[in-house]
Design a protein around this motif. Structure first.
Motif, PDB file in Angstrom:
ATOM      1  N   SER A   4       0.836  -1.191   0.000  1.00 17.52           N
ATOM      2  CA  SER A   4       0.000   0.000   0.000  1.00 17.52           C
ATOM      3  C   SER A   4       0.877   1.250   0.000  1.00 17.52           C
ATOM      4  CB  SER A   4      -0.885   0.010   1.247  1.00 17.52           C
ATOM      5  OG  SER A   4      -1.690  -1.141   1.283  1.00 17.52           O
ATOM      6  N   ASP A   5       0.265   2.380  -0.324  1.00 20.90           N
ATOM      7  CA  ASP A   5       0.989   3.638  -0.291  1.00 20.90           C
ATOM      8  C   ASP A   5       0.677   4.342   1.019  1.00 20.90           C
ATOM      9  OD1 ASP A   5       2.461   5.849  -0.878  1.00 20.90           O
ATOM     10  OD2 ASP A   5       0.986   6.713  -2.231  1.00 20.90           O
ATOM     11  N   ASN A   6       1.484   4.074   2.012  1.00 17.46           N
ATOM     12  CA  ASN A   6       1.268   4.647   3.338  1.00 17.46           C
ATOM     13  C   ASN A   6       2.454   5.497   3.784  1.00 17.46           C
ATOM     14  OD1 ASN A   6      -1.322   3.472   4.043  1.00 17.46           O
ATOM     15  ND2 ASN A   6      -0.260   1.519   4.008  1.00 17.46           N
ATOM     16  N   LYS A   7       3.277   5.919   2.831  1.00 15.59           N
ATOM     17  CA  LYS A   7       4.499   6.642   3.203  1.00 15.59           C
ATOM     18  C   LYS A   7       4.216   7.982   3.870  1.00 15.59           C
ATOM     19  CE  LYS A   7       5.175   8.486  -1.416  1.00 15.59           C
ATOM     20  NZ  LYS A   7       4.883   7.680  -2.566  1.00 15.59           N
ATOM     21  N   ASP A   8       2.965   8.457   3.777  1.00 18.93           N
ATOM     22  CA  ASP A   8       2.609   9.708   4.447  1.00 18.93           C
ATOM     23  C   ASP A   8       2.358   9.518   5.943  1.00 18.93           C
ATOM     24  OD1 ASP A   8       0.213   8.232   3.795  1.00 18.93           O
ATOM     25  OD2 ASP A   8      -0.952  10.028   4.219  1.00 18.93           O
ATOM     26  N   ILE A   9       2.377   8.280   6.412  1.00 18.44           N
ATOM     27  CA  ILE A   9       2.131   7.974   7.826  1.00 18.44           C
ATOM     28  C   ILE A   9       3.452   7.575   8.488  1.00 18.44           C
ATOM     29  CG2 ILE A   9       0.900   6.495   9.466  1.00 18.44           C
ATOM     30  CD1 ILE A   9      -0.976   8.326   7.890  1.00 18.44           C
ATOM     31  N   SER A  10       3.893   8.383   9.457  1.00 18.12           N
ATOM     32  CA  SER A  10       5.148   8.087  10.160  1.00 18.12           C
ATOM     33  C   SER A  10       4.848   7.304  11.441  1.00 18.12           C
ATOM     34  CB  SER A  10       5.896   9.378  10.480  1.00 18.12           C
ATOM     35  OG  SER A  10       5.117  10.223  11.298  1.00 18.12           O
ATOM     36  N   VAL A  11       5.711   6.313  11.697  1.00 17.51           N
ATOM     37  CA  VAL A  11       5.497   5.408  12.831  1.00 17.51           C
ATOM     38  C   VAL A  11       6.777   5.281  13.649  1.00 17.51           C
ATOM     39  CG1 VAL A  11       4.818   3.065  13.516  1.00 17.51           C
ATOM     40  CG2 VAL A  11       3.837   4.082  11.444  1.00 17.51           C
ATOM     41  N   LEU A  12       6.620   5.321  14.964  1.00 15.13           N
ATOM     42  CA  LEU A  12       7.699   5.051  15.914  1.00 15.13           C
ATOM     43  C   LEU A  12       7.372   3.728  16.597  1.00 15.13           C
ATOM     44  CD1 LEU A  12      10.198   5.827  17.677  1.00 15.13           C
ATOM     45  CD2 LEU A  12       8.573   7.068  19.160  1.00 15.13           C
ATOM     46  N   ARG A  48       6.956  -1.573   7.068  1.00 12.12           N
ATOM     47  CA  ARG A  48       7.635  -1.076   5.858  1.00 12.12           C
ATOM     48  C   ARG A  48       7.169  -1.818   4.612  1.00 12.12           C
ATOM     49  NH1 ARG A  48      13.677   0.315   8.092  1.00 12.12           N
ATOM     50  NH2 ARG A  48      13.109   2.385   8.871  1.00 12.12           N
ATOM     51  N   HIS A  49       6.888  -3.106   4.764  1.00 14.85           N
ATOM     52  CA  HIS A  49       6.395  -3.873   3.619  1.00 14.85           C
ATOM     53  C   HIS A  49       5.074  -3.307   3.120  1.00 14.85           C
ATOM     54  CE1 HIS A  49       4.440  -7.226   1.458  1.00 14.85           C
ATOM     55  NE2 HIS A  49       5.667  -7.405   0.995  1.00 14.85           N
ATOM     56  N   GLN A  69      -3.839   0.430  10.109  1.00 12.58           N
ATOM     57  CA  GLN A  69      -4.602   1.074   9.029  1.00 12.58           C
ATOM     58  C   GLN A  69      -5.811   1.835   9.581  1.00 12.58           C
ATOM     59  OE1 GLN A  69      -3.796   1.527   5.863  1.00 12.58           O
ATOM     60  NE2 GLN A  69      -5.632   2.706   5.563  1.00 12.58           N
ATOM     61  N   ALA A  70      -6.473   1.266  10.570  1.00  8.91           N
ATOM     62  CA  ALA A  70      -7.626   1.957  11.174  1.00  8.91           C
ATOM     63  C   ALA A  70      -7.187   3.285  11.790  1.00  8.91           C
ATOM     64  CB  ALA A  70      -8.278   1.066  12.233  1.00  8.91           C
ATOM     65  N   VAL A  71      -6.020   3.297  12.410  1.00  5.90           N
ATOM     66  CA  VAL A  71      -5.514   4.528  13.012  1.00  5.90           C
ATOM     67  C   VAL A  71      -4.995   5.478  11.935  1.00  5.90           C
ATOM     68  CG1 VAL A  71      -3.809   5.473  14.616  1.00  5.90           C
ATOM     69  CG2 VAL A  71      -5.050   3.391  15.194  1.00  5.90           C
ATOM     70  N   ALA A  72      -4.386   4.941  10.883  1.00  6.97           N
ATOM     71  CA  ALA A  72      -3.897   5.772   9.777  1.00  6.97           C
ATOM     72  C   ALA A  72      -5.049   6.564   9.147  1.00  6.97           C
ATOM     73  CB  ALA A  72      -3.196   4.910   8.735  1.00  6.97           C
ATOM     74  N   LEU A  73      -6.216   5.947   9.074  1.00  5.88           N
ATOM     75  CA  LEU A  73      -7.393   6.657   8.557  1.00  5.88           C
ATOM     76  C   LEU A  73      -7.742   7.852   9.443  1.00  5.88           C
ATOM     77  CD1 LEU A  73      -9.635   3.619   7.535  1.00  5.88           C
ATOM     78  CD2 LEU A  73      -8.443   5.206   5.995  1.00  5.88           C
ATOM     79  N   LYS A  74      -7.606   7.687  10.752  1.00 10.21           N
ATOM     80  CA  LYS A  74      -7.872   8.786  11.687  1.00 10.21           C
ATOM     81  C   LYS A  74      -6.823   9.890  11.539  1.00 10.21           C
ATOM     82  CE  LYS A  74      -9.977   5.798  15.177  1.00 10.21           C
ATOM     83  NZ  LYS A  74      -9.858   5.261  16.532  1.00 10.21           N
ATOM     84  N   VAL A  75      -5.563   9.492  11.315  1.00  9.37           N
ATOM     85  CA  VAL A  75      -4.497  10.473  11.106  1.00  9.37           C
ATOM     86  C   VAL A  75      -4.816  11.322   9.876  1.00  9.37           C
ATOM     87  CG1 VAL A  75      -2.060  10.777  10.480  1.00  9.37           C
ATOM     88  CG2 VAL A  75      -2.691   9.084  12.222  1.00  9.37           C
ATOM     89  N   ARG A  76      -5.174  10.662   8.802  1.00  4.98           N
ATOM     90  CA  ARG A  76      -5.478  11.381   7.552  1.00  4.98           C
ATOM     91  C   ARG A  76      -6.703  12.283   7.703  1.00  4.98           C
ATOM     92  NH1 ARG A  76      -3.992   6.036   5.174  1.00  4.98           N
ATOM     93  NH2 ARG A  76      -1.866   6.326   4.392  1.00  4.98           N
ATOM     94  N   ALA A  77      -7.718  11.799   8.422  1.00  2.63           N
ATOM     95  CA  ALA A  77      -8.928  12.599   8.641  1.00  2.63           C
ATOM     96  C   ALA A  77      -8.596  13.848   9.475  1.00  2.63           C
ATOM     97  CB  ALA A  77      -9.987  11.762   9.337  1.00  2.63           C
TER      98      ALA A  77
END
Length: 131
Positions: A2-10, A27-28, A120-128
């Motif tokens: 997927s294209d999730n490079k806009d989401i940074s993760v620690l 990363r995959h 992914q569920a949290v990434a949607l919240k980040v984007r929103a």
């Protein structure tokens, strides 16, 4: 992938293998893993310096627990999304981390699908939140 490079993760976990596994899974799927920490103290430093969108935070760590680290992180970064990672299914522990204002949790042992579905569920919240 997927294209999730806009989401940074620690990723924060005292176990090297767990951190590596989470890093490879994320990363995959295209996530931008910006850093890793091995304990609560370094988690606070890394979170402050890197300002990730999402933190995967182990509950049980030496010296400073994930729950204590979360409280410190929350004082500085109220809006960061935190997913707790734990092998402890004890209701009291789950209750405590949920009350701490987390966005979800991942139970160990985990598989790639569970990790990715939860992130992914949290990434949607980040984007929103960005909109």
């Amino acid at each position: 992938m997927s294209d999730n490079k806009d989401i940074s993760v620690l990723i924060v976990d005292d176990n090297d293998m767990t951190r590596e596994t989470l890093r490879v899974i994320l990363r995959h799927d295209g996530y931008n893993v910006v850093g890793e920490a091995h304990d609560g103290d370094s988690a606070l430093e890394a979170a402050t310096r890197l300002k990730p969108d999402i933190i995967l935070l182990d509950v049980v760590m030496p010296k400073v627990s994930g729950i204590e680290a979360l409280k410190s992180i929350r004082m500085i970064m109220q809006d960061v999304f935190v997913l707790m990672v734990t092998a402890n299914k004890d209701q009291d522990t789950v209750s405590e981390v949920v009350k701490s204002g987390i966005s979800g949790y991942i139970i160990k042992p985990f598989n790639a699908k569970k990790v990715l579905d939860t992130v992914q569920a949290v990434a949607l919240k980040v984007r929103a939140k960005r909109q």
